[in-house]
Design a protein around this motif. Structure first.
Motif, PDB file in Angstrom:
ATOM      1  N   UNK A  51       0.835  -1.207   0.000  1.00  0.00           N
ATOM      2  CA  UNK A  51       0.000   0.000   0.000  1.00  0.00           C
ATOM      3  C   UNK A  51       0.864   1.248   0.000  1.00  0.00           C
ATOM      4  N   UNK A  52       1.860   1.291   0.865  1.00  0.00           N
ATOM      5  CA  UNK A  52       2.728   2.462   0.948  1.00  0.00           C
ATOM      6  C   UNK A  52       3.750   2.485  -0.185  1.00  0.00           C
ATOM      7  N   UNK A  53       4.151   1.302  -0.649  1.00  0.00           N
ATOM      8  CA  UNK A  53       5.048   1.254  -1.804  1.00  0.00           C
ATOM      9  C   UNK A  53       4.363   1.813  -3.041  1.00  0.00           C
ATOM     10  N   UNK A  54       3.035   1.618  -3.137  1.00  0.00           N
ATOM     11  CA  UNK A  54       2.280   2.096  -4.299  1.00  0.00           C
ATOM     12  C   UNK A  54       1.920   3.575  -4.195  1.00  0.00           C
ATOM     13  N   UNK A  55       1.984   4.137  -2.990  1.00  0.00           N
ATOM     14  CA  UNK A  55       1.480   5.496  -2.773  1.00  0.00           C
ATOM     15  C   UNK A  55       2.124   6.546  -3.678  1.00  0.00           C
ATOM     16  N   UNK A  56       3.451   6.582  -3.843  1.00  0.00           N
ATOM     17  CA  UNK A  56       4.031   7.605  -4.733  1.00  0.00           C
ATOM     18  C   UNK A  56       3.503   7.525  -6.165  1.00  0.00           C
ATOM     19  N   UNK A  57       3.303   6.315  -6.675  1.00  0.00           N
ATOM     20  CA  UNK A  57       2.787   6.187  -8.047  1.00  0.00           C
ATOM     21  C   UNK A  57       1.317   6.599  -8.120  1.00  0.00           C
ATOM     22  N   UNK A  58       0.565   6.323  -7.074  1.00  0.00           N
ATOM     23  CA  UNK A  58      -0.831   6.748  -7.039  1.00  0.00           C
ATOM     24  C   UNK A  58      -0.928   8.273  -7.003  1.00  0.00           C
ATOM     25  N   UNK A  59      -0.045   8.903  -6.241  1.00  0.00           N
ATOM     26  CA  UNK A  59      -0.051  10.369  -6.169  1.00  0.00           C
ATOM     27  C   UNK A  59       0.273  10.969  -7.532  1.00  0.00           C
ATOM     28  N   UNK A  60       1.220  10.370  -8.243  1.00  0.00           N
ATOM     29  CA  UNK A  60       1.548  10.876  -9.583  1.00  0.00           C
ATOM     30  C   UNK A  60       0.356  10.780 -10.526  1.00  0.00           C
ATOM     31  N   UNK A  61      -0.462   9.746 -10.345  1.00  0.00           N
ATOM     32  CA  UNK A  61      -1.637   9.562 -11.193  1.00  0.00           C
ATOM     33  C   UNK A  61      -2.820  10.417 -10.744  1.00  0.00           C
ATOM     34  N   UNK A  62      -2.789  10.875  -9.500  1.00  0.00           N
ATOM     35  CA  UNK A  62      -3.976  11.480  -8.893  1.00  0.00           C
ATOM     36  C   UNK A  62      -4.432  12.760  -9.572  1.00  0.00           C
ATOM     37  N   UNK A  63      -3.521  13.480 -10.215  1.00  0.00           N
ATOM     38  CA  UNK A  63      -3.921  14.737 -10.855  1.00  0.00           C
ATOM     39  C   UNK A  63      -4.833  14.499 -12.065  1.00  0.00           C
ATOM     40  N   UNK A  64      -4.797  13.286 -12.614  1.00  0.00           N
ATOM     41  CA  UNK A  64      -5.631  12.995 -13.786  1.00  0.00           C
ATOM     42  C   UNK A  64      -6.572  11.820 -13.574  1.00  0.00           C
ATOM     43  N   UNK A  65      -6.553  11.237 -12.377  1.00  0.00           N
ATOM     44  CA  UNK A  65      -7.384  10.069 -12.122  1.00  0.00           C
ATOM     45  C   UNK A  65      -8.062  10.191 -10.760  1.00  0.00           C
ATOM     46  N   UNK A  66      -9.395  10.269 -10.779  1.00  0.00           N
ATOM     47  CA  UNK A  66     -10.150  10.318  -9.529  1.00  0.00           C
ATOM     48  C   UNK A  66      -9.986   9.011  -8.752  1.00  0.00           C
ATOM     49  N   UNK A  82      -2.223  -0.119  13.116  1.00  0.00           N
ATOM     50  CA  UNK A  82      -1.040  -0.908  13.483  1.00  0.00           C
ATOM     51  C   UNK A  82      -0.668  -1.820  12.320  1.00  0.00           C
ATOM     52  N   UNK A  83      -0.008  -1.224  11.330  1.00  0.00           N
ATOM     53  CA  UNK A  83       0.306  -1.968  10.116  1.00  0.00           C
ATOM     54  C   UNK A  83       1.760  -2.423  10.054  1.00  0.00           C
ATOM     55  N   UNK A  84       2.601  -1.933  10.948  1.00  0.00           N
ATOM     56  CA  UNK A  84       3.998  -2.349  10.963  1.00  0.00           C
ATOM     57  C   UNK A  84       4.824  -1.823   9.812  1.00  0.00           C
ATOM     58  N   UNK A  85       4.374  -0.746   9.180  1.00  0.00           N
ATOM     59  CA  UNK A  85       5.056  -0.209   7.996  1.00  0.00           C
ATOM     60  C   UNK A  85       5.506   1.236   8.229  1.00  0.00           C
ATOM     61  N   UNK A  86       5.894   1.564   9.456  1.00  0.00           N
ATOM     62  CA  UNK A  86       6.227   2.952   9.782  1.00  0.00           C
ATOM     63  C   UNK A  86       7.346   3.507   8.909  1.00  0.00           C
ATOM     64  N   UNK A  87       8.361   2.691   8.636  1.00  0.00           N
ATOM     65  CA  UNK A  87       9.481   3.166   7.812  1.00  0.00           C
ATOM     66  C   UNK A  87       9.022   3.471   6.386  1.00  0.00           C
ATOM     67  N   UNK A  91       9.006   7.143   4.470  1.00  0.00           N
ATOM     68  CA  UNK A  91       9.642   7.360   3.164  1.00  0.00           C
ATOM     69  C   UNK A  91       8.700   8.047   2.174  1.00  0.00           C
ATOM     70  N   UNK A  92       7.417   8.095   2.503  1.00  0.00           N
ATOM     71  CA  UNK A  92       6.429   8.712   1.609  1.00  0.00           C
ATOM     72  C   UNK A  92       6.193  10.187   1.923  1.00  0.00           C
TER      73      UNK A  92
END
Length: 248
Positions: A51-66, A82-87, A91-92
């Protein structure tokens, strides 16, 4: 560069999310978006490394994709769990800052999904407790303990009234006391930002509700007066993880 071999999704797979991301980057395919959402967020509550690994790519798409904007917002609303992905979340920081600006621009356009975008922006600002509970103030209720006598007080802000009360299982809200809304000059911090954003965008009902939420209430049991938002925040705001605390 993301090492996807370590980024499992909700099914434990490490290969499907990057493949789906590549697919939606090329074509706005509804089925691919649905599959991606199911893999990144489980029942709108749990998130995973992918989920967090995908976040930067989703943000890049967000300006043209609802769809991208909505999925990125949903992930951030789950970030206090409590997802255990704090690092990975730390990084995001840069994509999240970019996402905040994008969401604010979207709000200025006064879209049909205004409240959803408002809640996503609250999550992007790490105001997770408000993102989780804030409504449109047609029928909002907040439950908190009186800071003086500890009785549970129901705060109602909606079309049926704006009051504090004791909730009775059979009688409903009893011993109602009217709320005292804050003036715009009395607002500060997050409350001021929320109010000024709603006013800026012409959402008068939301702005008015916020003045009551950040106003004061009288306890029906002991008659003490307290700040509603302060008490709700102290009881419900998630404890900041170390990575987040260091960024503040």
């Amino acid at each position: 560069m993301v090492n996807w071999t370590q980024m499992h999704d909700c099914y434990g797979d490490v290969d499907r999310v990057p493949a789906l991301l590549e697919q939606v980057e090329v074509e706005d395919d509804a089925e691919a978006w649905e599959a991606l959402g199911h893999r990144l967020v489980l029942e709108h509550d749990l998130v995973f490394p992918a989920s967090f690994a995908a976040l930067p790519r989703l943000v890049r798409l967000a300006s043209r994709s609802a769809r991208a904007r909505g999925l990125a917002g949903t992930i951030l609303r789950c970030a206090a769990g409590h997802h255990g992905c704090d690092d990975l979340l730390a990084d995001c920081a840069d994509p999240i800052a970019e996402f905040r600006e994008l969401l604010d621009r979207h709000l200025r356009s006064r879209p049909d999904d205004y409240l959803v975008t408002f809640l996503d922006l609250l999550a992007a600002r790490e105001e997770y407790h408000w993102s989780a509970v804030l409504g449109d103030f047609t029928d909002d209720f907040y439950h908190l303990a009186c800071p003086h006598c500890a009785v549970e007080v129901t705060i109602a802000i909606g079309d049926h009234g704006r009051y504090s009360a004791i909730r009775d299982w059979h009688l409903g809200d009893v011993d109602r006391r009217g709320l005292r809304p804050a003036t715009s000059a009395e607002l500060s911090g997050t409350g001021r930002w929320m109010y000024e954003t709603a006013v800026r965008d012409g959402h008068e009902a939301l702005a008015d509700g916020l003045t009551h939420l950040f106003g004061t209430a009288e306890c029906p049991r002991c008659a003490s007066v307290f700040d509603i938002a302060d008490e709700y925040t102290s009881a419900n705001r998630p404890t900041l993880r170390q990575g987040q605390a260091n960024r503040r």
